[in-house]
Design an enzyme around this catalytic site. Structure first.
Site, short mmCIF file in Angstrom:
data_model
loop_
_atom_site.label_atom_id
_atom_site.label_comp_id
_atom_site.label_asym_id
_atom_site.label_seq_id
_atom_site.Cartn_x
_atom_site.Cartn_y
_atom_site.Cartn_z
N SER A 101 0.87 -1.16 0.00
CA SER A 101 0.00 0.00 0.00
C SER A 101 0.91 1.22 0.00
CB SER A 101 -0.90 0.01 1.24
OG SER A 101 -1.75 1.15 1.24
N SER A 102 0.77 2.07 -1.00
CA SER A 102 1.69 3.17 -1.21
C SER A 102 1.58 4.22 -0.12
CB SER A 102 1.43 3.83 -2.57
OG SER A 102 1.62 2.92 -3.62
#
Length: 307
Positions: A101-102
Site C-alpha cells: 500500500s503506497s
C-alpha cells in the site's frame, strides 16, 4: 459488551489517526481539492491493511503487524502504522515484495493529478489492497465506474475482501478483475482515466486503444510519474510530475527493464534540468522521452517491451 466497547474505541482511534494523516498531507501541500480531501477523510485505510510488514530493528514480531494480534500494544502499533505517511508491504513471496500500500501523500498526489470527474470510467492497473480503488470510487460518489485489476489472484481476492469489509455502496461497486494489466480490460472500456500503480518499462498499446480521446493515463515510469493525455488509439503525450516515485515493477506479459530515471543521461549531467521539463510521447509501438519538446534535439527512445 466488552467487544463492542473495544470496537468503538478502535473506530474512534482510527478516525483520529485518519484526520491526523490528512492534516499532515494538507500541511505538506497535498489534497487541495476538497473532494479528494473528503475521500481521504472518509475511507478507512486500516480496513485495507489488516496485515502488513515493516522491518524494524529488534522487532520481536519480525515486522508483521495485524489487526488480530493478541497483544494490545502491537494492535495499537498496527493501527498507528496504518495511518503513517509511509508505504507498507502487504504481500511477500519468497522474501520478495509482491504488493504494498503506497505512501498516502504519494497516493494523494496521484489522485489529484489524475483529475477524476463525476461520471467517468476509471481503470486501475495494480489492485494492491483495494484502498486506492475505494478512494476513487468515493470521489466519483456513485457515478461512473471503477475497475481495478491485478495479475495475482491472491491480491485480487484480498482487494475484494477489503472492499467488502468497508462495505459502502461505492466500495461494493468496484469491479475487481484478475488478469494481465498490460492487456487492459476491454469489457469496461472506453476509459476516461487510467492509473497504474506499478513501474512500467513502456506504455502498453492496449491502454490508449481502450481510452477515449482526451483521457488521462498516469503511470510510474523511469523512476518518476508521467501524466499522459490520449490523443487517439495508440497515441498519447504528456510530461513528468515533479519528484521521484518508486513502485513494484509490472509483472506479466509486459515485464521488462525500463529506461533509467530521467535526467541521468550523460549529456545532461552538467545541466540538471528539472524533472517537469521531461515528457513522453507514444506513437503506436514507438515511444520516446524528450526534454522540453518531443521534436527537440534531446530525445531518447524507449525500448519496445510489447511484441
Amino acid at each position: 459488551m466488552a467487544g463492542s466497547v473495544q470496537d468503538q474505541r478502535l473506530r474512534a482511534a482510527a478516525k483520529a489517526l485518519r484526520h491526523r494523516m490528512v492534516r499532515r498531507i494538507v500541511a505538506g501541500g497535498g489534497l487541495k481539492d476538497p473532494a479528494w480531501r473528503a475521500a481521504f477523510e472518509a475511507v478507512p485505510r486500516h480496513l485495507f491493511v489488516p496485515v502488513y510488514y515493516r522491518g524494524e530493528p529488534g522487532d520481536p514480531g519480525q515486522g508483521r503487524y495485524a489487526a488480530d494480534d493478541p497483544d494490545p500494544r502491537r494492535r495499537l502499533r498496527w493501527l498507528t502504522g496504518a495511518y503513517g505517511d509511509q508505504p507498507v508491504a502487504t504481500l511477500l513471496a519468497g522474501g520478495e515484495l509482491v504488493s504494498s500500500s503506497s505512501q498516502p501523500s504519494l497516493m494523494a498526489l496521484m489522485c489529484e493529478a489524475l483529475d477524476v470527474r463525476e461520471g467517468q470510467r476509471v481503470l486501475e492497473i495494480g489492485a494492491g489492497t483495494g484502498y486506492n480503488a475505494a478512494l476513487i470510487a468515493h470521489r466519483l460518489g456513485g457515478t461512473g465506474a471503477v475497475t481495478t485489476m491485478d495479475l495475482d489472484a491472491a491480491i485480487t481476492a484480498s482487494a475484494r475482501a477489503n472492499l467488502a469489509a468497508y462495505g459502502t455502496p461505492e466500495a461494493l461497486s468496484v469491479t475487481v478483475v484478475t488478469g494481465d494489466g498490460v492487456l487492459g480490460h476491454p469489457p469496461g472500456a472506453p476509459y476516461d482515466r487510467v492509473m497504474a500503480t506499478c513501474e512500467l518499462p513502456s506504455v502498453p498499446p492496449g491502454w490508449t486503444e481502450q481510452c477515449r480521446p482526451g483521457a488521462r493515463i498516469l503511470a510510474p515510469f523511469a523512476s518518476g510519474l508521467v501524466l499522459l493525455t490520449v490523443l487517439g488509439p495508440g497515441r498519447a503525450e504528456g510530461r513528468f510530475l515533479p519528484g521521484p516515485a518508486y513502485f513494484v515493477p509490472l509483472r506479466g506479459l509486459g515485464a521488462g527493464i525500463g529506461p533509467p530515471g530521467v535526467g541521468g543521461e550523460p549529456s545532461l549531467l552538467d545541466r540538471h534540468p528539472a524533472r517537469t521539463r521531461f515528457g513522453l510521447s507514444v506513437e503506436g509501438r514507438r515511444q520516446w522521452i524528450w526534454l522540453d519538446s518531443p521534436d527537440g534535439p534531446d530525445t531518447w527512445p524507449v525500448p519496445a517491451a510489447y511484441g
